[in-house]
Write an enzyme that holds these catalytic residues in place. Structure first.
Site, PDB file in Angstrom:
ATOM      1  N   GLU A 251       2.850 -14.780   5.825  1.00 43.41           N
ATOM      2  CA  GLU A 251       3.187 -13.406   5.442  1.00 43.41           C
ATOM      3  C   GLU A 251       2.545 -12.509   6.484  1.00 43.41           C
ATOM      4  OE1 GLU A 251       5.161 -12.669   2.990  1.00 43.41           O
ATOM      5  OE2 GLU A 251       5.237 -14.598   1.980  1.00 43.41           O
ATOM      6  N   CYS A 285       0.675  -3.918   4.008  1.00 41.20           N
ATOM      7  CA  CYS A 285       1.675  -4.553   4.865  1.00 41.20           C
ATOM      8  C   CYS A 285       3.034  -3.899   4.675  1.00 41.20           C
ATOM      9  CB  CYS A 285       1.754  -6.043   4.564  1.00 41.20           C
ATOM     10  SG  CYS A 285       2.008  -6.397   2.824  1.00 41.20           S
TER      11      CYS A 285
HETATM   12  P1  NAP Z   1      -5.639 -11.105  11.111  1.00 39.44           P
HETATM   13  O1  NAP Z   1      -6.503 -10.576  12.182  1.00 39.44           O
HETATM   14  O2  NAP Z   1      -4.454 -11.886  11.489  1.00 39.44           O
HETATM   15  O3  NAP Z   1      -6.614 -11.950  10.160  1.00 39.44           O
HETATM   16  C1  NAP Z   1      -6.145 -12.530   8.960  1.00 39.44           C
HETATM   17  C2  NAP Z   1      -7.046 -13.688   8.582  1.00 39.44           C
HETATM   18  O4  NAP Z   1      -6.933 -14.704   9.573  1.00 39.44           O
HETATM   19  C3  NAP Z   1      -8.536 -13.331   8.510  1.00 39.44           C
HETATM   20  O5  NAP Z   1      -9.116 -14.039   7.458  1.00 39.44           O
HETATM   21  C4  NAP Z   1      -9.049 -13.822   9.850  1.00 39.44           C
HETATM   22  O6  NAP Z   1     -10.434 -14.134   9.829  1.00 39.44           O
HETATM   23  C5  NAP Z   1      -8.214 -15.073  10.020  1.00 39.44           C
HETATM   24  N1  NAP Z   1      -8.117 -15.550  11.397  1.00 39.44           N
HETATM   25  C6  NAP Z   1      -8.192 -14.837  12.542  1.00 39.44           C
HETATM   26  N2  NAP Z   1      -8.049 -15.661  13.606  1.00 39.44           N
HETATM   27  C7  NAP Z   1      -7.891 -16.915  13.135  1.00 39.44           C
HETATM   28  C8  NAP Z   1      -7.694 -18.197  13.725  1.00 39.44           C
HETATM   29  N3  NAP Z   1      -7.637 -18.357  15.047  1.00 39.44           N
HETATM   30  N4  NAP Z   1      -7.562 -19.269  12.917  1.00 39.44           N
HETATM   31  C9  NAP Z   1      -7.586 -19.137  11.574  1.00 39.44           C
HETATM   32  N5  NAP Z   1      -7.788 -17.954  10.957  1.00 39.44           N
HETATM   33  C10 NAP Z   1      -7.921 -16.850  11.714  1.00 39.44           C
HETATM   34  O7  NAP Z   1      -5.091  -9.951  10.148  1.00 39.44           O
HETATM   35  P2  NAP Z   1      -5.895  -8.749   9.508  1.00 39.44           P
HETATM   36  O8  NAP Z   1      -6.220  -7.791  10.597  1.00 39.44           O
HETATM   37  O9  NAP Z   1      -6.997  -9.289   8.665  1.00 39.44           O
HETATM   38  O10 NAP Z   1      -4.810  -8.131   8.504  1.00 39.44           O
HETATM   39  C11 NAP Z   1      -3.906  -7.155   8.865  1.00 39.44           C
HETATM   40  C12 NAP Z   1      -2.539  -7.755   9.119  1.00 39.44           C
HETATM   41  O11 NAP Z   1      -2.135  -8.486   7.959  1.00 39.44           O
HETATM   42  C13 NAP Z   1      -1.466  -6.717   9.325  1.00 39.44           C
HETATM   43  O12 NAP Z   1      -0.636  -7.129  10.364  1.00 39.44           O
HETATM   44  C14 NAP Z   1      -0.694  -6.713   8.007  1.00 39.44           C
HETATM   45  O13 NAP Z   1       0.639  -6.292   8.098  1.00 39.44           O
HETATM   46  C15 NAP Z   1      -0.791  -8.149   7.635  1.00 39.44           C
HETATM   47  N6  NAP Z   1      -0.547  -8.323   6.199  1.00 39.44           N
HETATM   48  C16 NAP Z   1       0.645  -8.867   5.828  1.00 39.44           C
HETATM   49  C17 NAP Z   1       0.929  -8.994   4.478  1.00 39.44           C
HETATM   50  C18 NAP Z   1       2.240  -9.581   4.031  1.00 39.44           C
HETATM   51  O14 NAP Z   1       2.376  -9.885   2.854  1.00 39.44           O
HETATM   52  N7  NAP Z   1       3.203  -9.748   4.909  1.00 39.44           N
HETATM   53  C19 NAP Z   1      -0.001  -8.578   3.521  1.00 39.44           C
HETATM   54  C20 NAP Z   1      -1.211  -8.029   3.947  1.00 39.44           C
HETATM   55  C21 NAP Z   1      -1.468  -7.912   5.303  1.00 39.44           C
HETATM   56  P3  NAP Z   1     -11.525 -13.091  10.373  1.00 39.44           P
HETATM   57  O15 NAP Z   1     -11.437 -11.884   9.532  1.00 39.44           O
HETATM   58  O16 NAP Z   1     -12.787 -13.836  10.213  1.00 39.44           O
HETATM   59  O17 NAP Z   1     -11.163 -12.812  11.797  1.00 39.44           O
END
Ligand code: NAP
Length: 515
Positions: A251, A285
């Site tokens: 997602e 999101c």
């Molecule tokens: P993110 O940077 O992609 O991080 C999401 C999760 O992934 C965090 O727990 C992060 O851990 C982890 N992560 C980062 N790098 C990783 C790796 N190499 N391997 C495994 N896990 C890893 O996203 P975010 O900034 O937290 O969230 C914002 C984004 O989420 C936006 O783009 C938003 O649109 C999207 N979102 C989508 C939905 C949907 O339903 N489509 C819902 C909510 C949010 P750390 O925090 O420790 O880095």
């Protein structure tokens, strides 16, 4: 000392070694509010082993017992609502009312999946179509994967973390949740609640730590992964998981358009645009990220929006109903947001409201309305993920649809029109995995039907049947009850059987097309 200003107990982090810790900062004040022990790769591997050992017992409990525990957890969340809401507000900077909406969703979801799981995961028995299977019992059955990893973002620390664990658990999997490093506390609170209501040890565990190390280790060890986060990280995880064919659902990001048709109720459209863009400080999101308004409605719509945005109250989350817009959860996202607004202004956009970072240690950005925008600007092309509302005038609905679809993303969208049947026809032209007519964001609560992204916004979906069936493998089960000694198609092959099969093919399928 408040509930979040404490060293979490050792048990509440599911066996993490306390050698390394993670500082949790309150985005609204800049203060450090907690220090959380984190896992390393070996710690993750041990957690997965324990979850794998606990899974058969959890599956054997059956739907009724698991459902009862989920309903107990619902009661726990409601009984502890003040603590849950306070934790969410403090770790994420969101307002009381935004946090309350998260709690509402999770309470609802616990009962929803408890009720739907036995129905949606029941054996599906089909009447066989093929004459090869005449008299056989033909069943599609759902088998939990085993250990499911849930990796979640910081913008909805409860909904997109614990909320996604609920159907996985109801399906009979054990779950390891890795919350975002910025917001681990509410997930740990859920682990505490699960223990208190009697969920067996190692059925639901929280793995804290950095994305690369702890998230990466989970991807290498779990049997299925549900990821919510950025498109960039989602693609990386898909690549990593592909080396061992890890089933996963993603997602991801969005850049969701709203279309306002000339006959729309502009008062409602403006209210919904303000809610859709500024709720959770725009860090949803499915936030409204850009608006296209038919020329006749443009001036009055902008005037209404600007008036409403100027009245929004922004500040440190307080009690319910006192603050409309909270803080930005991470300083990185604050920088991206500011860069997008500067880029738009540099390219000729007009700031109708906001456009400024807050002063002081809190991570605030004033609710911002931009006009004079176009598709050369980042606010229109990329996910800004902050309290911004760029509004663009369009000649007609065809131009609105073309621009709305001019995006690599396809998560959510909305259309406002007085003739709802017409607005629905416009909605059906939009390339987004979800679309809502005459409202915004509310479709997330339609748990009966799937919601997920088209294009770069994701793979798979949450909610609906697929929202729980995705946490299972399928077994195609065919039972022969009254078998002959030999079937027509068994060996040794014979000229007689070849002829009989040919006769059958001609009789069944050889009568020409379209009959
Ligand atoms: P993110 O940077 O992609 O991080 C999401 C999760 O992934 C965090 O727990 C992060 O851990 C982890 N992560 C980062 N790098 C990783 C790796 N190499 N391997 C495994 N896990 C890893 O996203 P975010 O900034 O937290 O969230 C914002 C984004 O989420 C936006 O783009 C938003 O649109 C999207 N979102 C989508 C939905 C949907 O339903 N489509 C819902 C909510 C949010 P750390 O925090 O420790 O880095």
């Amino acid at each position: 000392m408040t509930s979040t200003e404490q060293q979490p107990s050792q048990s509440s982090v599911n066996g993490a070694s306390a050698a390394k810790t993670l500082e949790v900062t309150e985005p609204a004040t800049g203060r450090t509010i907690s220090s959380v022990p984190v896992l390393d790769r070996d710690g993750v591997a041990r957690l997965v082993e324990r979850a794998r050992a606990a899974q058969p017992g959890w599956q054997a409990l059956g739907y009724k017992a698991r459902g009862d525990l989920m309903r107990d957890m619902r009661a726990w969340i409601v009984a502890n609502r003040k603590r849950v809401i306070e934790t969410l507000c403090r770790e994420s900077g969101k307002t009381y009312d935004d946090a309350q909406l998260e709690l509402f969703y999770c309470a609802d979801a616990l009962g929803f999946w408890a009720k739907r799981a036995p129905k949606w995961l029941a054996d599906e028995r089909e009447r066989p179509h093929s004459p090869m299977l005449a008299g056989r019992k033909v069943i599609n059955r759902y088998v939990p994967y085993g250990v499911v990893g849930v990796i979640g973002p910081w913008n909805y620390p409860l909904v997109n973390n614990f909320g996604d664990a609920i159907p996985a658990l109801m399906a009979g999997n054990t779950v390891i949740l890795k919350p975002a490093s910025a917001t681990p506390l509410s997930s740990m609170l859920m682990a505490e609640g699960m223990r208190e209501v009697g969920v067996p040890d190692d059925v639901f565990a929280v793995a804290n730590g950095g994305g690369g190390e702890v998230g990466g280790a989970l991807v290498d060890a779990v049997d299925m992964l549900h990821f919510t986060g950025s498109t960039e990280v989602g693609k990386r995880l898909a690549e990593q998981g592909a080396t061992r064919l890890l089933p996963l659902t993603l997602e991801l990001g969005g850049n969701d358009p709203m279309i306002v048709l000339r006959d729309a109720n502009l008062e409602r459209a403006a209210n919904a645009a303000v809610f859709g863009a500024f709720q959770n400080s725009g860090q949803t999101c499915i936030s409204v990220e850009r608006v296209y308004v038919e020329a006749d409605a443009y001036e009055p719509f902008v005037a209404k929006v600007v008036e409403k945005v100027r009245e929004l109250r922004q500040g440190v989350p307080g009690t319910g109903g006192t603050v409309d817009v909270g803080a930005m959860t991470t300083s990185d996202q604050l920088d991206i947001l500011d860069e997008h607004v500067r880029d738009a202004v540099d390219k000729g956009a007009k700031l109708e409201a906001g456009g400024l970072r807050g002063e002081g240690p809190g991570q605030f950005y004033a609710p911002t309305v931009l006009t004079g925008v176009d598709h050369s600007m980042k606010v229109m092309r990329e996910e800004t993920f902050g309290p911004t509302l760029p509004i663009m005038r369009v000649a007609d609905e065809d131009e609105a649809v073309r621009l709305a679809n001019d995006s690599e993303y396809g998560l959510d969208s909305s259309v406002f029109g007085g003739d709802h049947a017409h607005a629905e026809r416009v909605a059906r032209r939009l390339e987004s995995g979800a679309c809502v007519v005459n409202d915004s964001l509310v479709n997330y609560f339609a748990m009966e039907i799937p919601i997920g992204g088209m294009k770069q916004s994701g793979v798979g979906a949450r909610h609906g049947r697929i929202g729980i069936q995705k946490y299972c493998q399928r077994q195609n089960l065919v039972v022969t009850r009254f078998g002959l000694d030999r079937e027509l198609y068994y060996m040794p092959y014979s000229k007689r059987n070849t002829k009989l099969t040919e006769l059958m093919i001609r009789a069944l399928y050889g009568r020409g097309a379209r009959r």
